[in-house]
Design a protein around this motif. Sequence first.
Motif, PDB file in Angstrom:
ATOM      1  N   VAL A 167      14.974   7.372  83.784  1.00  0.00           N
ATOM      2  CA  VAL A 167      14.072   7.103  84.906  1.00  0.00           C
ATOM      3  C   VAL A 167      14.908   7.117  86.187  1.00  0.00           C
ATOM      4  N   PRO A 168      14.254   7.297  87.344  1.00  0.00           N
ATOM      5  CA  PRO A 168      15.012   7.321  88.603  1.00  0.00           C
ATOM      6  C   PRO A 168      15.680   5.984  88.900  1.00  0.00           C
ATOM      7  N   LEU A 169      16.737   6.071  89.677  1.00  0.00           N
ATOM      8  CA  LEU A 169      17.481   4.863  90.061  1.00  0.00           C
ATOM      9  C   LEU A 169      16.566   3.833  90.733  1.00  0.00           C
ATOM     10  N   ASN A 170      15.767   4.319  91.648  1.00  0.00           N
ATOM     11  CA  ASN A 170      14.910   3.385  92.392  1.00  0.00           C
ATOM     12  C   ASN A 170      13.921   2.664  91.484  1.00  0.00           C
ATOM     13  N   THR A 171      13.518   3.350  90.450  1.00  0.00           N
ATOM     14  CA  THR A 171      12.604   2.706  89.498  1.00  0.00           C
ATOM     15  C   THR A 171      13.300   1.531  88.831  1.00  0.00           C
ATOM     16  N   VAL A 172      14.549   1.742  88.466  1.00  0.00           N
ATOM     17  CA  VAL A 172      15.303   0.656  87.829  1.00  0.00           C
ATOM     18  C   VAL A 172      15.476  -0.505  88.808  1.00  0.00           C
ATOM     19  N   TYR A 173      15.850  -0.158  90.036  1.00  0.00           N
ATOM     20  CA  TYR A 173      16.031  -1.220  91.037  1.00  0.00           C
ATOM     21  C   TYR A 173      14.745  -2.029  91.215  1.00  0.00           C
ATOM     22  N   SER A 174      13.635  -1.335  91.337  1.00  0.00           N
ATOM     23  CA  SER A 174      12.384  -2.060  91.604  1.00  0.00           C
ATOM     24  C   SER A 174      11.956  -2.882  90.390  1.00  0.00           C
ATOM     25  N   ARG A 175      12.158  -2.324  89.186  1.00  0.00           N
ATOM     26  CA  ARG A 175      11.802  -3.100  87.983  1.00  0.00           C
ATOM     27  C   ARG A 175      12.682  -4.339  87.861  1.00  0.00           C
ATOM     28  N   LEU A 176      13.953  -4.161  88.174  1.00  0.00           N
ATOM     29  CA  LEU A 176      14.879  -5.287  88.051  1.00  0.00           C
ATOM     30  C   LEU A 176      14.524  -6.378  89.055  1.00  0.00           C
ATOM     31  N   ARG A 177      14.249  -5.955  90.250  1.00  0.00           N
ATOM     32  CA  ARG A 177      13.899  -6.927  91.289  1.00  0.00           C
ATOM     33  C   ARG A 177      12.619  -7.671  90.888  1.00  0.00           C
ATOM     34  N   ALA A 178      11.640  -6.924  90.446  1.00  0.00           N
ATOM     35  CA  ALA A 178      10.363  -7.538  90.052  1.00  0.00           C
ATOM     36  C   ALA A 178      10.556  -8.480  88.862  1.00  0.00           C
ATOM     37  N   ALA A 179      11.375  -8.056  87.909  1.00  0.00           N
ATOM     38  CA  ALA A 179      11.608  -8.900  86.731  1.00  0.00           C
ATOM     39  C   ALA A 179      12.251 -10.219  87.128  1.00  0.00           C
TER      40      ALA A 179
ATOM     41  N   LEU B 181       9.908 -16.706  78.244  1.00  0.00           N
ATOM     42  CA  LEU B 181       9.759 -16.177  79.608  1.00  0.00           C
ATOM     43  C   LEU B 181       9.741 -14.656  79.581  1.00  0.00           C
ATOM     44  N   LEU B 182      10.646 -14.091  78.802  1.00  0.00           N
ATOM     45  CA  LEU B 182      10.741 -12.627  78.749  1.00  0.00           C
ATOM     46  C   LEU B 182       9.492 -12.007  78.127  1.00  0.00           C
ATOM     47  N   GLU B 183       8.943 -12.693  77.133  1.00  0.00           N
ATOM     48  CA  GLU B 183       7.762 -12.146  76.464  1.00  0.00           C
ATOM     49  C   GLU B 183       6.577 -12.030  77.412  1.00  0.00           C
ATOM     50  N   ASN B 184       6.628 -12.810  78.476  1.00  0.00           N
ATOM     51  CA  ASN B 184       5.471 -12.844  79.371  1.00  0.00           C
ATOM     52  C   ASN B 184       5.595 -11.926  80.583  1.00  0.00           C
ATOM     53  N   ILE B 185       6.623 -11.107  80.597  1.00  0.00           N
ATOM     54  CA  ILE B 185       6.666 -10.114  81.687  1.00  0.00           C
ATOM     55  C   ILE B 185       6.497  -8.724  81.092  1.00  0.00           C
ATOM     56  N   ASP B 186       6.166  -7.796  81.957  1.00  0.00           N
ATOM     57  CA  ASP B 186       5.914  -6.421  81.544  1.00  0.00           C
ATOM     58  C   ASP B 186       7.108  -5.849  80.764  1.00  0.00           C
ATOM     59  N   ALA B 187       6.805  -5.096  79.704  1.00  0.00           N
ATOM     60  CA  ALA B 187       7.866  -4.617  78.808  1.00  0.00           C
ATOM     61  C   ALA B 187       8.898  -3.743  79.519  1.00  0.00           C
ATOM     62  N   THR B 188       8.446  -2.934  80.452  1.00  0.00           N
ATOM     63  CA  THR B 188       9.409  -2.044  81.124  1.00  0.00           C
ATOM     64  C   THR B 188      10.356  -2.850  82.004  1.00  0.00           C
ATOM     65  N   LYS B 189       9.818  -3.861  82.659  1.00  0.00           N
ATOM     66  CA  LYS B 189      10.682  -4.719  83.489  1.00  0.00           C
ATOM     67  C   LYS B 189      11.617  -5.534  82.609  1.00  0.00           C
ATOM     68  N   ARG B 190      11.076  -5.992  81.505  1.00  0.00           N
ATOM     69  CA  ARG B 190      11.862  -6.805  80.581  1.00  0.00           C
ATOM     70  C   ARG B 190      13.079  -6.035  80.072  1.00  0.00           C
ATOM     71  N   GLU B 191      12.860  -4.798  79.719  1.00  0.00           N
ATOM     72  CA  GLU B 191      13.964  -4.007  79.173  1.00  0.00           C
ATOM     73  C   GLU B 191      15.058  -3.827  80.224  1.00  0.00           C
ATOM     74  N   VAL B 192      14.646  -3.531  81.447  1.00  0.00           N
ATOM     75  CA  VAL B 192      15.636  -3.350  82.514  1.00  0.00           C
ATOM     76  C   VAL B 192      16.389  -4.655  82.758  1.00  0.00           C
ATOM     77  N   PHE B 193      15.664  -5.752  82.785  1.00  0.00           N
ATOM     78  CA  PHE B 193      16.303  -7.047  83.029  1.00  0.00           C
ATOM     79  C   PHE B 193      17.336  -7.353  81.945  1.00  0.00           C
ATOM     80  N   VAL B 194      16.941  -7.147  80.713  1.00  0.00           N
ATOM     81  CA  VAL B 194      17.853  -7.453  79.608  1.00  0.00           C
ATOM     82  C   VAL B 194      19.092  -6.565  79.664  1.00  0.00           C
ATOM     83  N   LEU B 195      18.888  -5.301  79.928  1.00  0.00           N
ATOM     84  CA  LEU B 195      20.042  -4.399  79.999  1.00  0.00           C
ATOM     85  C   LEU B 195      20.965  -4.785  81.151  1.00  0.00           C
TER      86      LEU B 195
END
Lengths: 241, 206
Positions: B170-182, B139-153
Motif C-alpha cells: 500500500v502507499p506510504l501515506n496510507t500507512v501513515y494515516s492508518r497508523l495515526r488513526a490507530a 483494545l486492538l480487537e475494537n479497531i479496524d483490522a487494517t489500522k490494527r495491522e499497521v499499528f502492530v507492525l
Amino acid sequence: MSDLSPELRELVLAGKGATLPTAADSARIFEILRARLGEAAFASAEAGQAVAAPSSAGFVTGKLATLGLAGLALLGGFLFFSARSQRAVPSESNSAPRAAATEWAPQALAASALAPAAPQATDPTSAEVAATAGSNDGVRTEPRPIASPHPKDSLSEEVAILSRAETALHGGQPGLALKLLNEHERRFGNGLLAEERIAARIQALCALGRTADATAQLAQLSPKSLHGAQARQACGPRKIN
Amino acid sequence: MPQTDSAARLASLDAEPALVRTIPITRVPAFAEIYRTYFSFVWSSSRRLGVNESEMDDVVQEIFITINGRLPTLEQPESLRSWIYSIVRRTVSSYHRAKRAKNASTATLSAEPEMHYPQTPSPQQLAEHSDQIKLLWSLLENIDATKREVFVLAELDEMTVPEIASALEVPLNTVYSRLRAARLELEAALQRQNAQTINRGRSCPT
C-alpha cells in the motif's frame, strides 16, 4: 512509539513479549525443517557467509559457522523434542485437530516419511526433556528415548538445560531453575542461548523476590531486546527497570 | 570501511537475534541466518494473524519452506523483513482459507488475514501479566483490522513505515494515516476504559 501515552506504551511493551516463541519452539521447528529441507539448507550458512562477507568479525563468523555445523549435530540432539514435533509430523494415531493442519500443509506428511527414525536412548537428559515436552502436547505420548550421534553436542545440551530450567520455572521451582541456569552459564558462558538464559534468570530472580538482582541481570540485555521485554513483563508487579 | 561496516552490522545482528532489524541489509543472507534472525518475528506474526497454537508448528515451518524456496528470487535484500512478512501474510491467508473451507458453517474470517489476538495466552502469561495483555488485545480487537495491522507492525514489531508499506503493498501515506488513526483510536479507547474502571469503582460499595 514516541507518540504513545505512557500507559499505552506500557501495554505495547507487554504485548511485545506475549507472542514470542521459546527456545524449544525454535529448536523443534529447526529440526523439522532440517528433515524437510536437508542438510544443505542449513549448512549453506557457512558458504554464504564466506562469500558474502569475507571480512566479517571472526567471532561472528565462528558463531554463524557453529550454527551451520550445529545443523549436523542437531540431527540427534534436538530429536528429544520429537514428542512435541509430532504435531507437525502427524501420525495416523493423531486425532482430528491434527488432520486439519495436515490438509492445509500436505507436505507435513512427506516430512514424516523423511524424518529419521528415532534411535535408541543414550542420553538421560534428552529422554527426560522429551517426556516433559510430550506431556504438554495434549496428545499423550510415551517418552521416546532417543540418542544423538553427537551426545555431547553443546547446542543440544544448552537447549536441554534451558528446557529443564524453563520447566522448573513454570513449575513453581525458581530456585531449581536458578541452579540450572547457573550450570548453563558455568558450562556455556556466552553460548548460543546466552540471551535466553539471562531472560530466564530474570524471571527466576523475580519469582524469588530478588528484584535488585533481576535488575542487574536485565542490564546485560539490550534495552530493545524482546527477551528483556518478555522477562520484564513476566516479573509482573515486581517492577524492574 | 566497508569491511568494518559489514563486521559491525553482522556483530549487531548476532548479538541481538530476537530484535527487529532496522539495519540495512545489502546482501541476501543464508537461509540459516534468516532462520536464526527472523524465527521470532515469523512466529509472533503468525500467532498475531490468528494461527491456532496447535497449528503453529505447521504454519511456521511452511513459511520457512516458502522462504527457502523463494530466496533466490529476492531482488531487494534491504527489504528482507517486508518480504518475509508478505510471505507470512500469504501463508496465513491460505491457512485461514483452508480452515474456512473445512468449517464453512462457522466461516467468519475474511479472505485477507487479520490480526487476531491469541485468546489462549500461555499459563505463565495468564498468571503473571495477563491483565495488561488482555487489555491490549481487547483494545486492538475494537479497531479496524487494517489500522490494527499497521499499528502492530509499527509498534510491536518496530517495522518502519516504508517496510510496512512494502509488506502490505500500500502507499506510504496510507500507512501513515492508518497508523495515526490507530494511535488516536487506541488512546481514546484506553481513556474510555479507564473512565469505566473509575466509575465501576465508585459505584461498588466498599
